[in-house]
Enzyme design. Sequence first.
Site, PDB file in Angstrom:
ATOM      1  N   ASN A 387       0.826  -1.208   0.000  1.00  7.95           N
ATOM      2  CA  ASN A 387       0.000   0.000   0.000  1.00  7.95           C
ATOM      3  C   ASN A 387       0.861   1.259   0.000  1.00  7.95           C
ATOM      4  O   ASN A 387       1.040   1.892  -1.027  1.00  7.95           O
ATOM      5  CB  ASN A 387      -0.950  -0.015   1.202  1.00  7.95           C
ATOM      6  CG  ASN A 387      -2.085   0.984   1.056  1.00  7.95           C
ATOM      7  OD1 ASN A 387      -1.926   2.042   0.463  1.00  7.95           O
ATOM      8  ND2 ASN A 387      -3.247   0.652   1.595  1.00  7.95           N
ATOM      9  N   ASP A 388       1.409   1.605   1.163  1.00  7.18           N
ATOM     10  CA  ASP A 388       2.187   2.845   1.266  1.00  7.18           C
ATOM     11  C   ASP A 388       3.409   2.848   0.354  1.00  7.18           C
ATOM     12  O   ASP A 388       3.803   3.896  -0.157  1.00  7.18           O
ATOM     13  CB  ASP A 388       2.633   3.057   2.714  1.00  7.18           C
ATOM     14  CG  ASP A 388       1.458   3.210   3.666  1.00  7.18           C
ATOM     15  OD1 ASP A 388       0.426   3.758   3.248  1.00  7.18           O
ATOM     16  OD2 ASP A 388       1.569   2.746   4.820  1.00  7.18           O
ATOM     17  N   THR A 389       4.008   1.690   0.143  1.00 10.60           N
ATOM     18  CA  THR A 389       5.245   1.617  -0.641  1.00 10.60           C
ATOM     19  C   THR A 389       5.010   1.810  -2.131  1.00 10.60           C
ATOM     20  O   THR A 389       5.970   1.926  -2.892  1.00 10.60           O
ATOM     21  CB  THR A 389       5.943   0.269  -0.415  1.00 10.60           C
ATOM     22  OG1 THR A 389       5.034  -0.793  -0.738  1.00 10.60           O
ATOM     23  CG2 THR A 389       6.405   0.128   1.026  1.00 10.60           C
ATOM     24  N   ALA A 428       0.382   3.953   7.153  1.00  6.04           N
ATOM     25  CA  ALA A 428       0.551   5.397   7.313  1.00  6.04           C
ATOM     26  C   ALA A 428      -0.778   6.117   7.445  1.00  6.04           C
ATOM     27  O   ALA A 428      -0.813   7.307   7.756  1.00  6.04           O
ATOM     28  CB  ALA A 428       1.328   5.967   6.120  1.00  6.04           C
TER      29      ALA A 428
END
Length: 461
Positions: A387-389, A428
Site C-alpha cells: 500500500n504505502d510503498t 501510514a
Amino acid sequence: MPDQIIVQAAYLLASGLFILALLWMSSPKTSRRGVRAGELGMLLAVAGTLLHHNVVNYELILAAVLIGSAVGVPMAFLMPMTAIPQRTAISHAFGALAVGLIGAAEYYRLAPAQAPGSFVMWALMFEMLLGFLTCTASVIAFAKLQEIMPTRPIMFAGQKLLNVAIFAGALVLAGVLIFVPLSSQLFPAFVALALLFGILLVIPIGGADMPTVIALLNSYAGLAASAMGFALANKLLIIVGALDGTSGFLLAVIMCKAMNRSFSNVMFGGFGQLAPSAGGPAEERPVRSMTAEEAAPMMEMARSVVIIPGYGMAVAQAQHRVAELYEHLEELGVDVKFAIHPVAGRMPGHMNVLLAEADVPYDKLVELEDINPDMPQTDVALIVGANDTVNPAARDDPTCAIAGMPIIEADRAKSVMIIKRGMSAGFAGIENPLYYNENTQMMFGDAKKMAEHLVKELQEL
C-alpha cells in the site's frame, strides 16, 4: 589459570565469528554461512562463559537454561514467519531486561566499594538506563505490531515536555547514583523513570514507523550490552554489543533514508495518524475491479510482470502461492521480477525472508531504485498487499505525510492489478490514489486465495 586462557580464547574466537557472520550475511550468496558462523560463535561464547571461575552454581544455570528454552523454542517453532517483527521486538525486550537486571545486581554488589564518579558506576548507569527503557519500548513495539494496542500514534497535550522531564529526571538520578554510590534509596526511582520513559518514547510513534523503531531499539540493546561489558570487564560483551549497536544504528539510518525521514521526525513526529489525501473519500471515486478469470489471460499475454509484495501477502501467508504464480508465468515465457521496497512489511528484509522461504530465486528480487526505470515498459504490475510503498502521493503530493518517501512506481506500468481485501488505508493512514487510476484494476479478496485462483486459471489456459 589454564581455564581462563580457554575462556579468553573462546571469547576471541566467538568475537571473530560474530564479525564474519555480519560480513557474510550482507550477501545472499553467503548468508547461510553467516548464520552458521553466528550460531557457532554463540555456542563458543556460552561454553566459554560456563567455564568462567566466577560460576559457582551450575544447578541455577541449568534451571535458567530450561526456563529460557521453554519460552524460546515455542517462539521459534510456533510463531509464523509473518510474526518475525513481533518476535524481534519481544526478543529485544527480553535481552534488554536481562541487561537491566544484571546491571541492578552489579550495582548493589559493587556500589559500596566504588569511589564517587568511578568509571564502573558511569558504565552501570548508562547500561541500565538504555536497558530498562529499551525493554518497555520493545514491549510497546510488540504490542503495536501484534495489534494488542492501537497501531496509531497515541498523543496527548504536553507529551513531549513530559518525556523530556522524565528523561531529565532519570539522568539526574543517575548522576546522583554515580557520584553518591550509596544513595541506594534513589535506585528504584531511577529504574522506574527509565521504564516509564521507554513506554512514552514509543506510544506516539505510528505503525508505519515500526521497522525503523525496531532497528533503533536493536541499537539501544547492543549499546547497553557493550556498556555492561565495560562494567564487568568482559571483552566479548564489549565487542558484540558494539557490533549490535552499530549495525542497528546503521540499519535505522538506512530505513529513515528509505522513508525520507529524519530520526527526530520518526521518534517525535507522531507519524501514522489518519490523514486523507486531497483526492477525497474513497466512496466518491470510481474503482475498477476484475476477477482472477479476467486477470489470468492478461498475465499470460504479458511479456513482463513485476510482482510487488507487501504486508498483506505476509498476513495472508500467501508467499508460497505467489511463488507458484511466478513459476507458472515463467513456464509461459513471461519475464517475472519481484520489486522489493526497503520498508515493505513491518521490519527490514521482511519480504526477502518470506520469498526466500518460498524458494523464490534471490536474483529475481529487485530493489526499487533498480526496478523503477523498468516500470514504464512493464506490461503488468501485480501488487500483492502493498500500500504505502506504492503510493504515488509520496511522489506527487508535497502536503502528504509521506511526501518524499521513495516508492515503487507501479503506477507507471501499462497495467496495474492490486490484490487487496478492501479499500482501507495502509499503515501510514493515507489514502492511495493509485486505486483510482485508469490503468488500475482491483482484485478484492484474500491474497492467498486470489493467488491460488490465478494459478488455477493459468493452468487451465
